[in-house]
Design an enzyme around this catalytic site. Sequence first.
Site, short mmCIF file in Angstrom:
data_model
loop_
_atom_site.label_atom_id
_atom_site.label_comp_id
_atom_site.label_asym_id
_atom_site.label_seq_id
_atom_site.Cartn_x
_atom_site.Cartn_y
_atom_site.Cartn_z
CG ASP A 1 12.92 -8.66 -52.57
OD1 ASP A 1 13.04 -9.10 -53.74
OD2 ASP A 1 13.75 -8.87 -51.68
CB ALA B 1 20.02 -10.14 -42.81
CD GLN B 2 24.20 -16.00 -42.20
OE1 GLN B 2 25.15 -16.08 -42.96
NE2 GLN B 2 24.24 -16.58 -41.01
CB ALA C 1 19.14 -12.60 -47.81
#
Length: 522
Positions: A306, A157-158, A154
């Site tokens: 979200d 972050a991962q 994203a």
Amino acid sequence: MSRFLKFSTFAGIGGYTGYVLHQNDWNPRHIGLVRFGVAAYTVSQIAIDYKFSVSKLRDDSMETLEKWSQCHQRSADRLLKLCCTNGGVFIKVGQHIAALDYLVPKEYVNTLKILHSQAPRSKFSDIKKVIEKELGQQIDEIFDEFDEKAIASASLAQVYRAKLRNSNETVAVKVQHPKVFQHSLVDIATMEFLFNVIDRLFPDFSFMWLVNETKRNIPLELDFVNEAKNSEKIAILLKDLPWLKIPHIYWKHTTKRVLMMEFVEGTSITDKEFFISNRMNCQEIANRFENMYGRMIYTYGTVHCDPHPGNVLVKKTGSKDFYLYLLDHGLYTQLTDEFRQNYSAFWLAIFRGDLKQIQERAILMGIDEKDAPLLSCMVTAKPWSAISRGLENRPKDQTVISKEKNELRKNASLYMHNISQILGKVDRQLLLIMKTNDLIRNISHVLGCDERRSLLNMNRYCIQTTSEQRLAQSRNMFQRIIIRLQTRYLYFKLSLYSFYLWMDSWFTYRSSSIKSTLSAIE
């Protein structure tokens, strides 16, 4: 001497430039001044284009609409390029804009939605450094296995799959991009400065509301401890929903930049083909999803903001049942009781097409009486022609619905200035709720959910919330009895309408089955 000074000056500049590049992994895009320059150039282009191309065009002729559309598309393309170049916070802002369907022109939504699936990826060697620095141990001391290929990436972050040492539990490890926090401070300051300048030069195109929301939300999303607390809070509030699962947090291995949680697998909630092929009821999936958000918005006021498809997974259990997994709890809003009750009453007024109540409730949310109709269009993603006759009288005719969507998209272009002004004035709690509502509507639409049933579900929650408020304000037992009787009557009407929708869908299904059979015979 002069030659020596020139040589020393150039050597100093060259040396400093080399040092700065080295500190930023030899990538000029990581340098704050470069990022500022790219953003300033892009924002200036967009503002000047609007100012001199279309700002004075206010009629609704085909020629004017086409010019506005072309300007929107040019600006959306420039914004997309900026987001991809600078990454980080800029991608997050682009994703936010892409989620505002019917609030911003379709050119922005269609162009920027690609950012939801094309986030930047960091090298594993850099991710490994973040993990070891945050957790204070070598990665081999914590994990027996660690898949170096990210399962999700994203803007901030991962996420990786790993197995813990000793316990052998499979976990998901969310790791912040190495430079994202450092860049966020510069990027937010850059956005604030640029949009302040644009606001002064071109007040018709003010987007300070977006800057203010970004300033408030990004620091919260970058704090993974805050995200973990959010996930545990919502798990407690919605514990009576047996089909909802929130991944367990491993606090021992969680910091502001690393989040470790239970690893879960499932299918994205918008994968309708998978659900149909596995004989799963798409309507029931939509119902559970909407009820989950109904509880959050109208009952508790604690809202996960979200809900894009990657954050809501569906896992089949048994022949027909399933779990919903809710992920990514970084972005939340906490609604006050006053706002929650006022917002519910606002929706009930919209259901009935009650203009007076719509205006009164809009004023309580910071909007002038004259702008109340436009606010109701923004909240519902419906044109005023539909709201004025009451959403409880929604047609089933897809031709009418299609015309309404076209009308709304045209208005989003023509009233861009008015929409921007309203977003700048409205109660701040409403901004994230409008974005969340758009994402909820999109998911329900993809699942093929009957819009009238979705409105019915929302109506139930709004009635419950406003009734609770009236009961709390009642002065005696007689008033409470009257309120409870009125509430039961409203629920009874909803039950009748629900039965009507069920009969309507059953007859539609039978009719389509008969037509299919006749076609096969012919």
